[in-house]
Design an enzyme around this catalytic site. Structure first.
Site, PDB file in Angstrom:
ATOM      1  CG  PHE A  64      -1.953   1.043   1.237  1.00  0.00           C
ATOM      2  CD1 PHE A  64      -3.100   0.884   0.469  1.00  0.00           C
ATOM      3  CD2 PHE A  64      -1.811   2.201   1.978  1.00  0.00           C
ATOM      4  CE1 PHE A  64      -4.086   1.861   0.453  1.00  0.00           C
ATOM      5  CE2 PHE A  64      -2.784   3.194   1.975  1.00  0.00           C
ATOM      6  CZ  PHE A  64      -3.925   3.017   1.202  1.00  0.00           C
ATOM      7  CG  ASP A  87       0.128  -2.804   6.691  1.00  0.00           C
ATOM      8  OD1 ASP A  87      -0.960  -3.175   7.156  1.00  0.00           O
ATOM      9  OD2 ASP A  87       0.264  -1.735   6.068  1.00  0.00           O
ATOM     10  CE1 TYR A 131      -9.326   1.817   7.351  1.00  0.00           C
ATOM     11  CE2 TYR A 131      -8.423   2.924   9.273  1.00  0.00           C
ATOM     12  CZ  TYR A 131      -8.320   2.552   7.940  1.00  0.00           C
ATOM     13  OH  TYR A 131      -7.205   2.897   7.215  1.00  0.00           O
ATOM     14  CE  LYS A 132      -7.790  -1.493   5.448  1.00  0.00           C
ATOM     15  NZ  LYS A 132      -8.475  -0.574   4.511  1.00  0.00           N
ATOM     16  NE  ARG A 169      -9.988  -3.087  -2.943  1.00  0.00           N
ATOM     17  CZ  ARG A 169      -9.449  -2.642  -1.808  1.00  0.00           C
ATOM     18  NH1 ARG A 169      -8.290  -3.122  -1.400  1.00  0.00           N
ATOM     19  NH2 ARG A 169     -10.061  -1.720  -1.080  1.00  0.00           N
TER      20      ARG A 169
END
Length: 444
Positions: free
Chosen positions: A153, A222, A247-248, A408
């Protein structure tokens, strides 16, 4: 929920055909799902109405998880009672001061960590900075480089390069599968994503960590796209440092604080590049010289964001009685079934899966690349993947798009059903089937 039953094979066939067959299969799988009742812990639309298709299927939990039901009441109490009435007394009486490590201990079992090894606070980016600089400071003398996951990312790469400039090291991007071959005695650490955010590929955390340690380097992981979706095993695999968002798949809410993991044996050596008053051994002594606290408290910096922290704590109650192994079992079954439905509904050649078919290398999302043979924009050259996702969302199937051609779909086993997977694939087939083909110019 300690037992983890096998899901029925998703390749089974019935005497039905087309939509009816896949819908019947979804119903069978949902009926066998030991996590089905957990869905009720979240704020979701009613079960999809296959006739009208007017309710959302939410497959973007790999970007933002949905709201757990207990959060609203908890935050209302925090605001009206703990803040509104108790005010500053809540730092002690309501446990505000200890929230970062207390909530860290609630996250710890989901990532395979023992108590006292995870602290919550700050953003993912800030924690990556702390982990990378802290890792370089613990590395052996003579190290000249940081390895960075070449598929990472972007923020991870930005921060690694900034950290390298600050510490006088170089950054070398390496494909995760090549790290074991590329690490040398000059490598301080490697910063690697556990799951590739674009493709959903699961990288080899145990193998890469062993290879780094064999060369004397540290492993910094990560976990943003894996924590809460699959077992991580930080302690078991002797990971040095790890960072993740909440938050995922952990459903902590937009902008929820991230967390930092520090291996227990490294905590007394960890020197944070952000030595704030919250990580001081005696924070209220207001000593002008810095004396770091013991243990995981060294990962704290400044005053915690209490509203977000306590919303996250309430959100984590949705995990009560749920084992991460159960979640992984359902995740693989969901993604298998979705891919089966895509094969059944989508015209051949219109998409290809970027997500590995092998369970060993699959996270909890499916990434589909749109074929260049689909119609392109009027300027030419760009597949209409963005427009495809916009149309899916308009029809109530919420995923997301990554430039230039990736669709996605994130599968959060705590609340995603097999009926959701079937409907998403069916609507995708309708949308892609209506597009003209580049070569023929005719609708499919």
């Amino acid at each position: 929920m300690s037992e983890i039953p096998e899901f029925p094979e998703t390749t089974g066939r019935t005497e039905l055909s087309g939509d009816r067959e896949q819908a019947a299969r979804a119903a069978e799988l949902d009926a066998a799902d030991p996590l089905a009742a957990v869905r009720e812990r979240f704020v979701l639309d009613p079960a999809p109405d296959h006739a009208s298709g007017d309710t959302d299927v939410y497959l973007d939990g790999n970007s933002l998880g949905v709201l757990p039901r207990g959060v609203s009441d908890r935050i209302a109490d925090v605001i009206t009672r703990e803040w509104g009435q108790l005010r500053i007394r809540s730092w002690n009486e309501s446990g505000w001061w200890t929230a970062p490590e207390r909530i860290g201990d609630k996250i710890a079992p989901l990532i395979g960590a023992g108590p006292g090894r995870v602290v919550v606070g700050d953003s993912t980016s800030v924690n990556i900075f702390k982990a990378v600089i802290g890792g370089v400071r613990m590395a052996g003398k003579g190290c000249t480089e940081i390895l960075v996951d070449a598929t990472t990312f972007p923020t991870d790469g930005y921060i690694a390069r900034s950290a390298a400039r600050m510490t006088g090291l170089a950054v070398r991007p390496v494909e995760p599968a090549r790290i074991a071959d590329e690490v040398t005695e000059r490598t301080a650490l490697a910063l690697v994503n556990h799951v590739d955010y674009r493709t959903g590929r699961l990288n080899d955390l145990p193998g890469i960590t062993r290879a780094l340690h064999s060369a004397g380097a540290l492993a910094v992981w990560d976990l943003c796209h894996s924590a809460g979706a699959l077992p991580v095993g930080l302690d078991a695999h002797h990971v040095d440092l790890a960072v993740g968002c909440t938050y995922k798949y952990l459903n902590g809410g937009p902008g929820a604080p991230a967390y930092l993991y520090i291996r227990e044996s490294l905590q007394e050596r960890f020197e944070s590049p952000l030595p704030g008053w919250n990580s001081h051994a005696e924070p209220f002594a207001m000593d002008p010289s810095y004396d770091p606290a013991a243990g995981i408290l060294r990962g704290r910096v400044g005053t915690p964001d209490i509203l977000s922290l306590l919303a996250l704590e309430a959100a984590l109650e949705a995990w009560d009685g749920v084992a991460i192994e159960e979640v992984r079992t359902k995740s693989l079954a969901l993604t298998d079934f979705f891919l089966e439905c895509v094969a059944a509904y989508v015209p051949p050649g219109r998409v290809r899966s970027l997500t590995p078919s092998d369970h060993q290398w699959r996270g909890s999302q499916v990434s589909l690349a749109c074929s260049p043979q689909l119609a392109v924009d009027r300027q030419g050259g760009t597949p209409l993947a963005g427009e495809v996702m916009d149309e899916l969302i308009r029809r109530g199937v919420v995923g997301d798009f990554r430039h230039p051609d990736v669709l996605r779909f994130g599968f959060t086993p705590l609340y995603t059903s097999f009926a959701d997977a079937e409907r998403a694939a069916r609507v995708l087939g309708e949308v892609l089937g209506a597009l003209p083909d580049v070569e023929s110019g005719a609708a499919g």
